[in-house]
Design a protein around this motif. Structure first.
Motif, PDB file in Angstrom:
ATOM      1  N   THR A 174       0.954  -1.176   0.026  1.00 34.53           N
ATOM      2  CA  THR A 174      -0.031   0.107   0.026  1.00 34.53           C
ATOM      3  C   THR A 174       0.964   1.359   0.025  1.00 34.53           C
ATOM      4  O   THR A 174       0.270   2.381  -0.476  1.00 34.53           O
ATOM      5  N   ARG A 214       3.111   6.899  -2.192  1.00 35.83           N
ATOM      6  CA  ARG A 214       4.152   7.457  -3.062  1.00 35.83           C
ATOM      7  C   ARG A 214       3.760   8.035  -4.350  1.00 35.83           C
ATOM      8  O   ARG A 214       4.101   8.710  -4.672  1.00 35.83           O
ATOM      9  N   ARG A 255      10.571  10.514   9.359  1.00 35.19           N
ATOM     10  CA  ARG A 255       9.321   9.923   8.871  1.00 35.19           C
ATOM     11  C   ARG A 255       8.819   8.847   9.844  1.00 35.19           C
ATOM     12  O   ARG A 255       7.293   9.017  10.025  1.00 35.19           O
ATOM     13  N   ARG A 290       1.115   0.356   6.941  1.00 36.11           N
ATOM     14  CA  ARG A 290       1.224   0.864   8.330  1.00 36.11           C
ATOM     15  C   ARG A 290      -0.020   0.721   9.105  1.00 36.11           C
ATOM     16  O   ARG A 290       0.089   0.485  10.225  1.00 36.11           O
ATOM     17  N   ASP A 291      -0.950   0.598   8.352  1.00 33.22           N
ATOM     18  CA  ASP A 291      -2.258   0.610   9.131  1.00 33.22           C
ATOM     19  C   ASP A 291      -3.211  -0.492   8.654  1.00 33.22           C
ATOM     20  O   ASP A 291      -4.511  -0.510   8.578  1.00 33.22           O
ATOM     21  N   ARG A 327       0.859  11.048  13.515  1.00 36.53           N
ATOM     22  CA  ARG A 327      -0.294  11.575  13.018  1.00 36.53           C
ATOM     23  C   ARG A 327      -1.265  11.238  13.483  1.00 36.53           C
ATOM     24  O   ARG A 327      -1.568  10.016  14.152  1.00 36.53           O
ATOM     25  N   SER A 358       5.500  11.380   3.848  1.00 39.93           N
ATOM     26  CA  SER A 358       4.851  11.338   5.132  1.00 39.93           C
ATOM     27  C   SER A 358       3.735  12.389   5.374  1.00 39.93           C
ATOM     28  O   SER A 358       2.571  11.993   5.767  1.00 39.93           O
ATOM     29  N   ARG A 391      -5.960   9.475   2.918  1.00 38.13           N
ATOM     30  CA  ARG A 391      -6.056   8.122   3.510  1.00 38.13           C
ATOM     31  C   ARG A 391      -7.475   7.343   3.018  1.00 38.13           C
ATOM     32  O   ARG A 391      -7.575   6.195   2.592  1.00 38.13           O
ATOM     33  N   ASP A 418       4.815   9.370  10.739  1.00 37.23           N
ATOM     34  CA  ASP A 418       4.070   8.284  10.672  1.00 37.23           C
ATOM     35  C   ASP A 418       3.176   7.631  12.019  1.00 37.23           C
ATOM     36  O   ASP A 418       2.087   7.276  11.836  1.00 37.23           O
TER      37      ASP A 418
HETATM   38  O1   DC Z   1       6.297   1.630   3.056  1.00 38.41           O
HETATM   39  P1   DC Z   1       6.690   2.835   2.227  1.00 38.41           P
HETATM   40  O2   DC Z   1       7.943   3.255   2.594  1.00 38.41           O
HETATM   41  O3   DC Z   1       6.678   2.561   0.664  1.00 38.41           O
HETATM   42  O4   DC Z   1       5.589   3.912   2.552  1.00 38.41           O
HETATM   43  C1   DC Z   1       5.491   5.124   2.023  1.00 38.41           C
HETATM   44  C2   DC Z   1       4.919   6.111   2.832  1.00 38.41           C
HETATM   45  O5   DC Z   1       3.408   5.939   2.982  1.00 38.41           O
HETATM   46  C3   DC Z   1       5.434   5.797   4.516  1.00 38.41           C
HETATM   47  O6   DC Z   1       5.880   7.169   4.597  1.00 38.41           O
HETATM   48  C4   DC Z   1       4.108   5.837   5.385  1.00 38.41           C
HETATM   49  C5   DC Z   1       2.975   5.829   4.164  1.00 38.41           C
HETATM   50  N1   DC Z   1       2.180   4.805   4.362  1.00 38.41           N
HETATM   51  C6   DC Z   1       0.999   4.997   5.294  1.00 38.41           C
HETATM   52  O7   DC Z   1       0.820   5.768   5.999  1.00 38.41           O
HETATM   53  N2   DC Z   1       0.293   3.753   5.254  1.00 38.41           N
HETATM   54  C7   DC Z   1       0.213   2.801   4.636  1.00 38.41           C
HETATM   55  N3   DC Z   1      -0.712   1.690   4.687  1.00 38.41           N
HETATM   56  C8   DC Z   1       1.601   2.490   3.805  1.00 38.41           C
HETATM   57  C9   DC Z   1       2.520   3.609   3.627  1.00 38.41           C
END
Ligand code: DC
Length: 538
Positions: free
Chosen positions: A335, A340, A491, A441-442, A498, A411, A420, A495
Motif C-alpha cells: 500500500t 508514494r 518519517r 502501516r495501518d 499523525r 509522510s 487516506r 507516521d
Molecule cells: O512503505 P513505504 O516506505 O513505501 O511507505 C511510504 C509512505 O507511505 C510511508 O511514509 C508511510 C506511508 N504509508 C502509510 O501511511 N500507510 C500505509 N498503509 C502505507 C504507507
C-alpha cells in the motif's frame, strides 16, 4: 417489580424445595437473561427477567416478541433524564419488554421488543452482524460515484465503515416500502400549502454494523445529509404496513426465523467453517487500483486468507510480504506504493504538498494501477529489476516513486485524512477479496481490521537506515548512513504521531523484531506463523 433470591423464584415455579433449587443453581443449569448464574445469593426479577432451567423458561413465564414502529422523537429505551418519551410506553402488554439494540431517537421504524434475554444476547453479540435495512431520505440526489463510495465503505472518525448495500430508489420508490402511516402523512402534506421544496431522494441501505449515528454521519460526510431515517428490516423481520406508533406480536414463524438466524451465525463462526466460507462476498480485486496477483490466486493451502503486515520503513515488510505471497499464490499488495504515487504526481504537477485540499483531490481523481512487473513483451521479470509496475493515469512512474524528493514528502501526504480515505477504500476492496498479503502501516488496524493473520515487523531505526542505504547504493544512488538515519527518524515520527491511522501494531498482531535476523530467517519465521494459524484453525 421486585427482586427475589433465585432459589425462591425457582421453588415458587414448582422446581422443588429451595434446597434442591440451590443445587440446580450450583450445577450451572440456570440462566438469567442468557447468563449462567451459579451464585446462591443472586437475585432476579421474575416479572422482567428471562429465567431458564436447562434452557427452558419457567412455567408461567411467557416469552413475548413484539415489533414496534417507533416514531421519530421517541427513545428505544427509558431515560427519564433525557426528556423524551420512550417507545416502550407505546406497547401495552403485561410483560416487561425491552428493546433489542437501539434505534436513534431521531430515527423511526422497526424496533424489536422482547423479554427473551437469551435471544437478545445472541442477537446483539457483536460477532454476528445481522443485516439491518433502512430507508433514508437525503438532501439532493447522490451521483453513482458517491453511491459506490458508500457501498465500499467511507472513512468515519472512528474508522472505516464496512461495505454496505446502497440503492438509490426511483422517484416515489419509497412508497413500496412504507406502509399506511406514511400514506396518511403524504395526504396531509398534499393538503398543506405548497412551498418550493429542495430536491431530496430516498436510498435503501443495508448495514451489517451498528455504530453510533452511523447513517447520519455517513450521509453528512458525502454531502447528502439525512433528513429521515426509517428502519424497515432487521434480519428476517420487516416493518411492512405497520403505522408509526403501532405494534404487533411476532408470528411464530418470525420467532423461529430469528432463532434460525442466531443458530446459523453461531454455526458460521466455527473456526473450521471460516476456511470454507467465501471471504465476505466482496467484489474481486480493485478496478481503480488494478492490483494483480504475483501468481494465480488459486492455492490449496488451508492458510489465512488475508494477511496484514505492518511496520516502519525498511523493517522488511515488502521483501517478506512479497516472498510469502509468492509461496502461497496470493496477491501481494504494497500500500505504500499508493501513497508514494500520489506524492510523486503532486510534485510533478506542481501541486504544493502543503495544500491538503489539492493533494486530496489528486488522491480522489488519479487512477492508480499497481501491476505485476512484466516487461512490455510480457516476459518476466522486467529487465530493469522492478518488483511491481506502478501506473498513474496510464503513466509508468515505477521508479519515480522511489526518488528522495518523494521520500521526503510522502509522510505529510499520507497524514492527510482525505488522502487516506480515498486510498483505504481501494485497498479494502482489494484486501477483502481474500488471498492477499497486504503490507503497509495501518493494514491490521484500519484497512483490514479483521485480517486473519496480522504481523508487525519491527527493527531498530539504525538497522533500518542501514538497509535503506544498501538498497539505494544497489540502485546506483548516493546514500550517507547518517543522512538516511535522520530522514528515517523524521518519517517514523510523522507516521506514528499523525492523528489519522498512525503507525502502530494492532492489539492482535504478532510482533517480529527483525533487527538481528536475515531475510531468510524472517521469511521462515513468518511462514511458521502462517502454519501455526492453519494448525489452530484446522
Ligand atoms: O512503505 P513505504 O516506505 O513505501 O511507505 C511510504 C509512505 O507511505 C510511508 O511514509 C508511510 C506511508 N504509508 C502509510 O501511511 N500507510 C500505509 N498503509 C502505507 C504507507
Amino acid at each position: 417489580m421486585s427482586e427475589e433470591r433465585l432459589q425462591k423464584i425457582l421453588a415458587q415455579a414448582g422446581l422443588g424445595s429451595r434446597r434442591s433449587c440451590e443445587e440446580i443453581i450450583l450445577a450451572g443449569r440456570v440462566t438469567v437473561d442468557g447468563r449462567v448464574v451459579t451464585e446462591l445469593g443472586a437475585k432476579a426479577d421474575a416479572a422482567s427477567s428471562d429465567i431458564r432451567v436447562d434452557g427452558q423458561p419457567l412455567a408461567g413465564q411467557r416469552l413475548r416478541y413484539v415489533i414496534l414502529h417507533k416514531p421519530a422523537g421517541y427513545l428505544s429505551g427509558r431515560d427519564p433524564r433525557a426528556g423524551y418519551p420512550s417507545g416502550l410506553d407505546l406497547v401495552s402488554v403485561s410483560e416487561r419488554l425491552y428493546a433489542v439494540g437501539r434505534l436513534d431517537q431521531d430515527s423511526a421504524g422497526l424496533l424489536l421488543l422482547t423479554n427473551d434475554g437469551e435471544l437478545t444476547q445472541r442477537l446483539l453479540h457483536p460477532r454476528y452482524e445481522h443485516p439491518k435495512t433502512y430507508l433514508v431520505q437525503v438532501q439532493g440526489v447522490p451521483n453513482p460515484r458517491k453511491i459506490r463510495r458508500w457501498q465500499h465503505g467511507v472513512m468515519l472518525d472512528d474508522g472505516p465503515t464496512a461495505p454496505a448495500e446502497v440503492e438509490l430508489l426511483r422517484r416515489g420508490g419509497e412508497r413500496a416500502w412504507l406502509g399506511r402511516g406514511f400514506a396518511e402523512e403524504r395526504k396531509r402534506d398534499a393538503k398543506a400549502p405548497a412551498e418550493p421544496q429542495p430536491r431530496t431522494s430516498w436510498l435503501k441501505i443495508t448495514l451489517r454494523e451498528g455504530r453510533k449515528r452511523q447513517l447520519r454521519r455517513m450521509t453528512a460526510l458525502l454531502g447528502h445529509p439525512a433528513l429521515r431515517v426509517i428502519r424497515i428490516g432487521l434480519g428476517p423481520l420487516v416493518l411492512g404496513n405497520l403505522a408509526p406508533g403501532k405494534w404487533r406480536d411476532l408470528t411464530s414463524a418470525e420467532v423461529q426465523a430469528l432463532r434460525d438466524l442466531v443458530a446459523q451465525s453461531e454455526e458460521g463462526q466455527r473456526p473450521d467453517e471460516r476456511q470454507r466460507r467465501p471471504n465476505s462476498g466482496m467484489p474481486a480485486a480493485g478496478q481503480r487500483a488494478g492490483a494483480q496477483p504475483t501468481g494465480e490466486r488459486t492455492t490449496k493451502t488451508p492458510g489465512p486468507s488475508t494477511i496484514a503486515i505492518d511496520g516502519p520503513s525498511a523493517s522488511g515488510k515488502s521483501t517478506v510480504g512479497g516472498r510469502l505471497a509468492q509461496e502461497l499464490g496470493y496477491l501481494y499488495f504494497d500500500t505504500g506504493v499508493m501513497y508514494r504515487a500520489i506524492t510523486w504526481i503532486a510534485l510533478e504537477r506542481g501541486v504544493p504538498i502543503a495544500n491538503e485540499a489539492a493533494v486530496t483531490a489528486l488522491a480522489q481523481q488519479v487512477k492508480l494501477d499497481i501491476l505485476p512487473p512484466a516487461s512490455a513483451d510480457g516476459q518476466r521479470p522486467h529487465p530493469d529489476g522492478r518488483d511491481v509496475t506502478v501506473l498513474a493515469d496510464g503513466q509508468d512512474i515505477t521508479w519515480q516513486i522511489r526518488r528522495p524528493e518523494v521520500e521526503r514528502a510522502v509522510s505529510p501526504v499520507s497524514a492527510y485524512p482525505g488522502v487516506r480515505a480515498a486510498l483505504t477504500l481501494q485497498q479494502r476492496r482489494i484486501g477483502q477479496a481474500g488471498r492477499v498479503v497486504m503490507v503497509g502501516r495501518d493494514i491490521g488496524t484500519v484497512v483490514l481490521p479483521r485480517a486473519d493473520l496480522k504481523i508487525y515487523l519491527d527493527a531498530s531505526v539504525r538497522e533500518r537506515a542501514r538497509r535503506r542505504c544498501l538498497e539505494r547504493r544497489a540502485r546506483g544512488e548516493d546514500a550517507e548512513l547518517e543522512e538516511v538515519l535522520a530522514e528515517m527518524k523524521r518519517r517514523d515520527e510523522i507516521d506514528s504521531s499523525r492523528e489519522c491511522a498512525p503507525l502502530s501494531a494492532a492489539a492482535d498482531a504478532i510482533v517480529v523484531d527483525t533487527s538481528d535476523l536475515t531475510v531468510e530467517q524472517v521469511v521462515t519465521r513468518v511462514q511458521g506463523l502462517v502454519e501455526r494459524w492453519a494448525g489452530k484453525v484446522r
